[in-house]
Write an enzyme that holds these catalytic residues in place. Structure first.
Site, PDB file in Angstrom:
ATOM      1  N   TYR A   1       6.502  16.669  -8.889  1.00 44.21           N
ATOM      2  CA  TYR A   1       6.651  15.734 -10.015  1.00 44.21           C
ATOM      3  C   TYR A   1       6.564  16.424 -11.369  1.00 44.21           C
ATOM      4  CZ  TYR A   1       6.446  12.047  -6.588  1.00 44.21           C
ATOM      5  OH  TYR A   1       6.754  11.238  -5.525  1.00 44.21           O
TER       6      TYR A   1
ATOM      7  N   HIS B   1       0.355   8.837   5.802  1.00 50.65           N
ATOM      8  CA  HIS B   1       0.513   8.753   4.351  1.00 50.65           C
ATOM      9  C   HIS B   1      -0.677   7.923   3.838  1.00 50.65           C
ATOM     10  CE1 HIS B   1       3.620   9.013   0.909  1.00 50.65           C
ATOM     11  NE2 HIS B   1       2.535   8.486   0.371  1.00 50.65           N
TER      12      HIS B   1
ATOM     13  N   ARG C   1      12.975   8.584   4.672  1.00 45.86           N
ATOM     14  CA  ARG C   1      11.615   9.085   4.947  1.00 45.86           C
ATOM     15  C   ARG C   1      10.633   7.924   4.759  1.00 45.86           C
ATOM     16  NH1 ARG C   1       7.560  11.723   1.378  1.00 45.86           N
ATOM     17  NH2 ARG C   1       6.065  12.631   2.825  1.00 45.86           N
TER      18      ARG C   1
ATOM     19  N   ASN D   1       6.404  17.929  -2.352  1.00 42.22           N
ATOM     20  CA  ASN D   1       6.531  16.819  -3.291  1.00 42.22           C
ATOM     21  C   ASN D   1       6.287  17.374  -4.684  1.00 42.22           C
ATOM     22  OD1 ASN D   1       6.822  15.267  -1.043  1.00 42.22           O
ATOM     23  ND2 ASN D   1       4.839  14.236  -1.210  1.00 42.22           N
TER      24      ASN D   1
ATOM     25  N   GLU E   1       0.619  15.069   1.675  1.00 42.09           N
ATOM     26  CA  GLU E   1      -0.250  15.438   0.552  1.00 42.09           C
ATOM     27  C   GLU E   1      -1.735  15.459   0.923  1.00 42.09           C
ATOM     28  OE1 GLU E   1       0.715  12.930  -2.782  1.00 42.09           O
ATOM     29  OE2 GLU E   1       2.782  13.630  -2.872  1.00 42.09           O
TER      30      GLU E   1
ATOM     31  N   GLU F   1       9.666  14.527  -1.932  1.00 41.50           N
ATOM     32  CA  GLU F   1       9.475  13.485  -2.954  1.00 41.50           C
ATOM     33  C   GLU F   1       9.763  14.078  -4.314  1.00 41.50           C
ATOM     34  OE1 GLU F   1       5.668  11.479  -3.177  1.00 41.50           O
ATOM     35  OE2 GLU F   1       5.617  11.216  -1.010  1.00 41.50           O
TER      36      GLU F   1
HETATM   37  O1  IFM Z   1       3.462   7.119  -4.891  1.00 37.20           O
HETATM   38  C1  IFM Z   1       3.066   8.418  -4.631  1.00 37.20           C
HETATM   39  C2  IFM Z   1       3.260   8.770  -3.174  1.00 37.20           C
HETATM   40  O2  IFM Z   1       2.587   7.889  -2.342  1.00 37.20           O
HETATM   41  C3  IFM Z   1       2.749  10.161  -2.896  1.00 37.20           C
HETATM   42  N1  IFM Z   1       3.294  11.113  -3.816  1.00 37.20           N
HETATM   43  C4  IFM Z   1       3.262  10.798  -5.227  1.00 37.20           C
HETATM   44  C5  IFM Z   1       3.831   9.415  -5.461  1.00 37.20           C
HETATM   45  C6  IFM Z   1       3.808   9.076  -6.962  1.00 37.20           C
HETATM   46  O3  IFM Z   1       2.517   9.123  -7.460  1.00 37.20           O
END
Ligand code: IFM
Length: 469
Positions: free
Chosen positions: A301, A128, A84, A299, A173, A353
């Protein structure tokens, strides 16, 4: 929610489940002004004193524009199914409108052909975050014209590459571009105005919908979708004000994007909260935004803990934190995926992600990043758990292939499973990359075993194939 034990719940993932690694153009390419590339809003933002923690920029980054071939070899060596990556809009169309840049287009054409030659599926993201700076001079995403420039860009790219691309993401995002770029102003283009931010969200979503419509009319066969950054929101306490605030924050992050994309409406509670800062919407916009997608990328985290009193101190939860200061909370990924599936009529979902920044130590040619391996393994297990609960998952991609430019944090935070020495541009597979490679080999072996046994009899319950970190 049941706690996730990565080593018990990880089974053989289904055939066709896509394993990948992810990057983005501005974060790795460098060559900021080479071969006709125009400046992006991030090139400009990096020059603002104090905007980037280490005062760095994307001029060289991982020098991937030069090293793309050996980087593709590295990706192939990991054994992933997909890569990706994103296209730098100002590299292919420097002013965002007008003339196209053949050298920029050539670069992505070579990249895509290089992936295909190595048996890796190209997963392309159009936006992006690195908008051509020339468009920002005309109002950027706050201006409705940018919507039409984006549709032209999407059509131009697919005309050149469309038949070779497996999957196309319009935006990565949108919340980050709108809120961090236009409300808090800590990201490019550095605007601090809530009404502008909300108009930006609407234009991003509208451009997504109109681009999908145009690409389908053009006969593009790639799978089309969008990628959202989402987190479950948990109240800091059972107090009604914390619960109320949590509902609103969930509305601002998740429902503000999911509701228009899947139901064609913005959430009423958020509209009421925004009052005069709500975006201007023209007739037909919501229908365009809610055009069906082929996939949705998420995505993930961490979760967010919400307190009505204001900022929540993450240390209070006692959970381990990444180097970004984000709680490590894999259960949140299962919770999120199950909720998406329950609350919306979603197409197949990808985790597009997932990964962690940690303070890596490069020692004797190795990087022993056990925390990152553990993070990835636990989140893959969280995906498996969501699938066990009936969610239709299409794939999982690690963020990120390489250490890279982490936006306002510059090069101080390292997310890569491959270490980059920014002095020499040497790449070294960290232990997490070696683990991911082994894990994927085991997955492939289990797939081969299953299809062999399918020839001679019924498929038995899949084997647990993940061994300890
Ligand atoms: O590095 C970023 C990415 O560009 C977009 N999503 C979160 C990642 C980590 O912060």
């Amino acid at each position: 929610m049941k706690p996730v034990d990565p080593f018990k719940t990880l089974k053989k993932f289904p055939d066709g489940f896509v394993w990948g690694v992810a990057t983005s153009s501005f974060q790795i390419e460098g060559a900021a002004a080479k071969d006709g590339k125009g400046p992006s809003i991030w090139d400009t933002f990096c020059r603002v004193p104090g905007a980037i923690a280490d005062a760095s920029n994307g001029d060289v980054a991982c020098d991937h524009y030069r090293l793309w071939e050996s980087d593709l070899d590295l990706i192939a060596d990991l054994g992933v199914d997909a890569y990706r990556f994103s296209v730098s809009w100002p590299r292919v169309r420097p002013s965002g409108s007008g003339a196209w840049n053949e050298q920029g287009l050539d670069f992505y054409e070579k990249l895509v052909d290089g992936l295909l030659k190595r048996g890796i599926k190209p997963y392309l993201t159009l936006n992006h975050w690195d908008l051509p700076d020339a468009l920002q001079q005309h109002g950027g995403w706050a201006h409705r014209d940018t919507v039409h420039r984006f549709v032209e860009y999407a059509r131009g790219m697919t005309k050149r590459l469309g038949d070779r691309i497996t999957s196309i993401t319009t935006h990565n995002e949108p919340w980050v571009m709108a809120s961090l770029g236009h409300e808090s102003g800590i990201f490019a283009p550095g605007i601090k105005d809530r009404a502008t931010a909300m108009q930006v969200t609407h234009h991003l979503l509208l451009s997504h919908g109109l681009a999908l419509q145009a690409l389908r009319a053009d006969g593009v066969r790639s799978k089309l979708g969008i990628v959202l950054n989402l987190s479950p929101m948990h109240p800091a306490s059972a107090a009604p004000e914390d619960i109320e605030k949590t509902k609103l924050e969930d509305g601002r992050l998740l429902r503000w994007y999911m509701d228009p994309l899947f139901n064609g409406t913005y959430p009423d509670d958020v509209l009421a909260y925004l009052g005069e800062d709500a975006p201007l919407i023209s007739a037909g916009d919501m229908k365009a935004i809610s055009i069906p997608m082929d996939f949705l990328g998420i995505n993930y985290y961490s979760r967010a803990v919400i307190s009505a009193a204001g900022h929540w101190d993450v240390k209070k939860s006692g959970l381990a934190l990444t180097d970004m200061g984000w709680e490590i909370y894999p259960e949140g990924l299962t919770e999120l995926l199950v909720r998406m599936d329950r609350d919306y009529n979603v197409p197949p979902l990808y985790v597009t992600e997932n990964g962690g920044a940690f303070k890596d130590r490069f020692e004797d040619g190795r990087v022993h990043d056990a925390q990152r391996t553990d993070y990835i393994a636990r989140h893959i297990a969280a995906v498996a758990e969501a699938m066990n609960q009936g969610v239709q998952m299409a794939g999982y991609m690690v963020w990120s292939l390489l250490d890279n430019f982490e936006w306002a944090s510059g090069y101080e935070k390292r997310f890569g499973i491959v270490h980059v020495d920014y002095e020499t541009q040497a790449r070294t597979l960290k232990d997490s990359a070696l683990w991911y490679r082994d894990f994927l080999r085991q997955q492939k072996a289990a797939r081969a075993h299953t299809s062999a046994s399918a020839l001679s009899g019924p498929v038995t319950e899949s084997a647990t194939v993940l061994t300890g970190v």
